[in-house]
Design a protein around this motif. Structure first.
Motif, PDB file in Angstrom:
ATOM      1  N   LEU A 189      -3.061  88.641  61.290  1.00 10.75           N
ATOM      2  CA  LEU A 189      -3.203  88.258  59.889  1.00 10.75           C
ATOM      3  C   LEU A 189      -2.068  88.815  59.032  1.00 10.75           C
ATOM      4  CD1 LEU A 189      -7.064  88.507  59.339  1.00 10.75           C
ATOM      5  CD2 LEU A 189      -5.647  86.455  59.014  1.00 10.75           C
ATOM      6  N   GLU A 190      -1.654  90.038  59.314  1.00  9.49           N
ATOM      7  CA  GLU A 190      -0.521  90.607  58.574  1.00  9.49           C
ATOM      8  C   GLU A 190       0.742  89.802  58.837  1.00  9.49           C
ATOM      9  OE1 GLU A 190      -1.827  95.348  58.443  1.00  9.49           O
ATOM     10  OE2 GLU A 190      -0.677  94.555  60.141  1.00  9.49           O
ATOM     11  N   ALA A 191       0.917  89.391  60.078  1.00  8.28           N
ATOM     12  CA  ALA A 191       2.077  88.571  60.428  1.00  8.28           C
ATOM     13  C   ALA A 191       2.018  87.226  59.702  1.00  8.28           C
ATOM     14  CB  ALA A 191       2.137  88.360  61.936  1.00  8.28           C
ATOM     15  N   ALA A 192       0.823  86.639  59.632  1.00 13.75           N
ATOM     16  CA  ALA A 192       0.664  85.357  58.940  1.00 13.75           C
ATOM     17  C   ALA A 192       1.046  85.491  57.467  1.00 13.75           C
ATOM     18  CB  ALA A 192      -0.769  84.865  59.071  1.00 13.75           C
ATOM     19  N   GLU A 193       0.685  86.601  56.864  1.00 16.72           N
ATOM     20  CA  GLU A 193       1.032  86.843  55.462  1.00 16.72           C
ATOM     21  C   GLU A 193       2.543  87.000  55.295  1.00 16.72           C
ATOM     22  OE1 GLU A 193      -0.519  89.551  51.707  1.00 16.72           O
ATOM     23  OE2 GLU A 193      -0.872  90.258  53.752  1.00 16.72           O
ATOM     24  N   LYS A 194       3.165  87.760  56.175  1.00 14.49           N
ATOM     25  CA  LYS A 194       4.621  87.955  56.127  1.00 14.49           C
ATOM     26  C   LYS A 194       5.356  86.633  56.352  1.00 14.49           C
ATOM     27  CE  LYS A 194       4.774  92.800  57.701  1.00 14.49           C
ATOM     28  NZ  LYS A 194       5.640  93.349  56.636  1.00 14.49           N
ATOM     29  N   ASN A 195       4.862  85.829  57.278  1.00  8.52           N
ATOM     30  CA  ASN A 195       5.511  84.558  57.572  1.00  8.52           C
ATOM     31  C   ASN A 195       5.426  83.596  56.389  1.00  8.52           C
ATOM     32  OD1 ASN A 195       6.317  85.252  60.187  1.00  8.52           O
ATOM     33  ND2 ASN A 195       4.367  84.623  61.073  1.00  8.52           N
ATOM     34  N   LYS A 225       3.168  86.634  69.555  1.00  6.82           N
ATOM     35  CA  LYS A 225       3.316  88.024  69.987  1.00  6.82           C
ATOM     36  C   LYS A 225       3.364  88.900  68.748  1.00  6.82           C
ATOM     37  CE  LYS A 225       6.428  91.158  72.487  1.00  6.82           C
ATOM     38  NZ  LYS A 225       7.743  91.284  73.161  1.00  6.82           N
ATOM     39  N   PHE A 226       2.701  90.058  68.802  1.00 10.67           N
ATOM     40  CA  PHE A 226       2.609  90.913  67.620  1.00 10.67           C
ATOM     41  C   PHE A 226       2.853  92.369  67.991  1.00 10.67           C
ATOM     42  CE2 PHE A 226      -0.194  87.277  67.428  1.00 10.67           C
ATOM     43  CZ  PHE A 226       0.191  86.665  66.241  1.00 10.67           C
ATOM     44  N   GLU A 227       3.837  92.965  67.353  1.00 13.88           N
ATOM     45  CA  GLU A 227       4.126  94.387  67.557  1.00 13.88           C
ATOM     46  C   GLU A 227       4.257  95.050  66.191  1.00 13.88           C
ATOM     47  OE1 GLU A 227       7.504  95.053  70.022  1.00 13.88           O
ATOM     48  OE2 GLU A 227       6.594  94.162  71.814  1.00 13.88           O
ATOM     49  N   ALA A 238       8.708  86.386  73.452  1.00 11.59           N
ATOM     50  CA  ALA A 238       9.665  87.018  72.531  1.00 11.59           C
ATOM     51  C   ALA A 238       9.449  86.568  71.092  1.00 11.59           C
ATOM     52  CB  ALA A 238      11.097  86.707  72.973  1.00 11.59           C
ATOM     53  N   SER A 239       8.229  86.144  70.764  1.00 10.55           N
ATOM     54  CA  SER A 239       7.890  85.706  69.418  1.00 10.55           C
ATOM     55  C   SER A 239       7.874  86.905  68.466  1.00 10.55           C
ATOM     56  CB  SER A 239       6.521  85.023  69.438  1.00 10.55           C
ATOM     57  OG  SER A 239       6.128  84.605  68.162  1.00 10.55           O
ATOM     58  N   ILE A 240       8.342  86.686  67.235  1.00  6.70           N
ATOM     59  CA  ILE A 240       8.446  87.777  66.256  1.00  6.70           C
ATOM     60  C   ILE A 240       8.259  87.221  64.850  1.00  6.70           C
ATOM     61  CG2 ILE A 240      10.946  87.575  65.878  1.00  6.70           C
ATOM     62  CD1 ILE A 240      11.090  90.654  66.009  1.00  6.70           C
ATOM     63  N   VAL A 241       7.995  88.094  63.893  1.00  4.37           N
ATOM     64  CA  VAL A 241       7.822  87.696  62.496  1.00  4.37           C
ATOM     65  C   VAL A 241       9.060  86.943  62.003  1.00  4.37           C
ATOM     66  CG1 VAL A 241       7.632  88.573  60.132  1.00  4.37           C
ATOM     67  CG2 VAL A 241       6.201  89.547  61.930  1.00  4.37           C
ATOM     68  N   LEU A 242       8.833  85.883  61.233  1.00  9.47           N
ATOM     69  CA  LEU A 242       9.933  85.088  60.706  1.00  9.47           C
ATOM     70  C   LEU A 242      10.904  85.938  59.885  1.00  9.47           C
ATOM     71  CD1 LEU A 242       8.050  81.847  59.567  1.00  9.47           C
ATOM     72  CD2 LEU A 242       9.712  82.056  61.442  1.00  9.47           C
ATOM     73  N   GLY A 243      12.178  85.689  60.096  1.00 12.38           N
ATOM     74  CA  GLY A 243      13.204  86.414  59.366  1.00 12.38           C
ATOM     75  C   GLY A 243      13.702  87.644  60.082  1.00 12.38           C
ATOM     76  N   TYR A 290      -4.050  78.970  65.706  1.00 12.45           N
ATOM     77  CA  TYR A 290      -3.997  79.695  66.980  1.00 12.45           C
ATOM     78  C   TYR A 290      -3.287  81.037  66.805  1.00 12.45           C
ATOM     79  CZ  TYR A 290      -3.360  80.497  72.001  1.00 12.45           C
ATOM     80  OH  TYR A 290      -3.388  81.027  73.276  1.00 12.45           O
ATOM     81  N   SER A 291      -2.450  81.142  65.776  1.00 10.58           N
ATOM     82  CA  SER A 291      -1.750  82.405  65.487  1.00 10.58           C
ATOM     83  C   SER A 291      -2.724  83.536  65.188  1.00 10.58           C
ATOM     84  CB  SER A 291      -0.804  82.219  64.291  1.00 10.58           C
ATOM     85  OG  SER A 291       0.140  81.198  64.530  1.00 10.58           O
ATOM     86  N   VAL A 292      -3.898  83.166  64.693  1.00  3.56           N
ATOM     87  CA  VAL A 292      -4.931  84.164  64.359  1.00  3.56           C
ATOM     88  C   VAL A 292      -6.203  83.849  65.145  1.00  3.56           C
ATOM     89  CG1 VAL A 292      -4.009  84.800  62.093  1.00  3.56           C
ATOM     90  CG2 VAL A 292      -5.503  82.793  62.293  1.00  3.56           C
ATOM     91  N   LYS A 293      -6.038  83.511  66.396  1.00  8.73           N
ATOM     92  CA  LYS A 293      -7.159  83.016  67.204  1.00  8.73           C
ATOM     93  C   LYS A 293      -8.288  84.021  67.367  1.00  8.73           C
ATOM     94  CE  LYS A 293      -4.679  83.962  71.572  1.00  8.73           C
ATOM     95  NZ  LYS A 293      -3.457  84.503  70.915  1.00  8.73           N
ATOM     96  N   GLU A 294      -7.963  85.324  67.498  1.00  5.72           N
ATOM     97  CA  GLU A 294      -9.022  86.326  67.640  1.00  5.72           C
ATOM     98  C   GLU A 294      -9.857  86.412  66.357  1.00  5.72           C
ATOM     99  OE1 GLU A 294      -5.837  86.968  68.340  1.00  5.72           O
ATOM    100  OE2 GLU A 294      -5.774  87.412  70.501  1.00  5.72           O
ATOM    101  N   ASP A 295      -9.186  86.355  65.219  1.00 10.22           N
ATOM    102  CA  ASP A 295      -9.888  86.385  63.934  1.00 10.22           C
ATOM    103  C   ASP A 295     -10.723  85.123  63.749  1.00 10.22           C
ATOM    104  OD1 ASP A 295      -8.597  88.846  62.433  1.00 10.22           O
ATOM    105  OD2 ASP A 295      -6.954  87.771  63.394  1.00 10.22           O
ATOM    106  N   MET A 296     -10.193  83.993  64.192  1.00 10.66           N
ATOM    107  CA  MET A 296     -10.946  82.740  64.101  1.00 10.66           C
ATOM    108  C   MET A 296     -12.212  82.801  64.947  1.00 10.66           C
ATOM    109  SD  MET A 296      -9.636  80.458  62.026  1.00 10.66           S
ATOM    110  CE  MET A 296     -10.353  78.917  62.627  1.00 10.66           C
ATOM    111  N   ALA A 297     -12.104  83.386  66.118  1.00 10.51           N
ATOM    112  CA  ALA A 297     -13.261  83.491  67.013  1.00 10.51           C
ATOM    113  C   ALA A 297     -14.336  84.392  66.415  1.00 10.51           C
ATOM    114  CB  ALA A 297     -12.826  84.027  68.372  1.00 10.51           C
ATOM    115  N   ALA A 298     -13.894  85.412  65.686  1.00  8.61           N
ATOM    116  CA  ALA A 298     -14.841  86.355  65.089  1.00  8.61           C
ATOM    117  C   ALA A 298     -15.518  85.777  63.853  1.00  8.61           C
ATOM    118  CB  ALA A 298     -14.126  87.656  64.725  1.00  8.61           C
TER     119      ALA A 298
END
Length: 302
Positions: A287-293, A280-282, A248-253, A57-65
């Motif tokens: 996908l970049e967030a998933a890689e960082k996490n 939440k992504f800023e 208030a979700s943010i990249v881990l760390g 679900y973290s990459v739900k838009e990419d999954m839909a595409a």
């Protein structure tokens, strides 16, 4: 790894104890000194989490595409597990259960669990999940209830679904949001669910972010309800975010949750699955967030 850690910890404790001042051995300060030694030993013997996953679900838009291409990218980031969701094409994304299993397995991913509407076609869903060796079907949302009597009905329903899942060799779990940590009629719904569902049939996935957002202490829950929380969502929270702020979700760390400490307590109390999630992504794409996490969890010592 766990037994080796205990062995090393014990050895280090004996070594450290040998250097305690003599008076500690017979004084009221003995317990305090021992606690200091144990804390120091725990800090010196760390381990990393060898297996961890991501909630798709973290990459739900990419999954839909393009679900397949998205999952291929996820595999390249270092995850070795995935947790699915129903994005409108079913939890197998338009594929047969066996086809989806083979596809993910060939990428080195273990499809361990999925969020799903567990109250709809439960028998069929459980049978398909059990057939391919999934570990969990998870109810992701119930919503706030108006009375504890309603929560009692939900607990009973969880037990029923849990039995169906057990019959099909898959486990059932419930994933919380903040509302189960809001007191109702003098009771805490989350505690009520834990205490009124059969441990043989119902497990829990603690979304650590939502627990913290609601003002609950995840570690206290892990310790009080040992072995009931078998999965968790690892999701960081913005530093300085107002109490109760949901978005208030943010990249881990980069956030305020001390995951080295929290996940150590989780693992010591029965946690099996560590699942990354971000909503939440800023400044980064999902996908970049998933890689960082993934990079964060690879290096995290607990």
């Amino acid at each position: 790894m766990k037994e080796r850690r205990k062995f090393l910890k014990l050895g280090a404790a004996f070594t450290a104890g040998a250097f305690l001042p003599l008076q500690f051995c017979s004084s009221p300060k003995k317990e305090t000194a021992t606690a200091v030694v144990e804390e120091a030993v725990a800090e010196s013997v760390k381990e990393t989490i060898s297996k961890f996953g991501v909630q798709l679900y973290s990459v739900k838009e990419d999954m839909a595409a393009d679900a397949k291409e998205t999952i291929k990218k996820i595999a390249g980031y270092g995850y070795n597990q995935i947790e699915g969701f129903d994005g409108g094409k079913g939890i197998f994304w338009g594929m047969k259960n066996t086809e989806f299993k083979t596809f993910t397995e060939d990428l080195g991913l273990d499809f361990v669990a999925s969020h799903a509407n567990v109250f709809d076609n439960t028998e069929k869903l459980a049978a398909e999940a059990g057939e391919i060796g999934m570990k969990y079907l998870i109810c992701p949302w119930i919503g706030p209830q108006e009375s504890m009597e309603e929560w009692k009905k939900i607990a009973d329903r969880f037990n029923e679904v849990g039995q169906i899942c057990k019959n099909n060799v898959v486990r059932f779990a419930y994933h919380n949001h903040g509302y189960t940590f809001e007191e109702l009629e003098g009771q805490m719904p989350q505690d009520f669910l834990l205490e009124n569902t059969d441990p043989e049939l119902v497990d829990y996935e603690l979304d650590i972010y939502w627990a913290v957002t609601a003002g609950a202490d995840p570690e206290a829950y892990f310790e009080k309800y040992k072995n009931r929380f078998r999965l968790c969502h690892v999701k960081d929270r913005e530093k300085g975010a107002p109490s109760g702020k949901a978005d208030a979700s943010i990249v881990l760390g980069e956030g305020s949750i001390d995951y080295s400490k929290v996940l150590r307590t989780a693992k010591d109390n029965g946690m099996d699955y560590f699942i990354v999630e971000q909503e939440k992504f800023e400044g980064v794409s999902p996908l970049e967030a998933a890689e960082k996490n993934a990079a964060y969890l690879k290096k995290l010592e607990i």
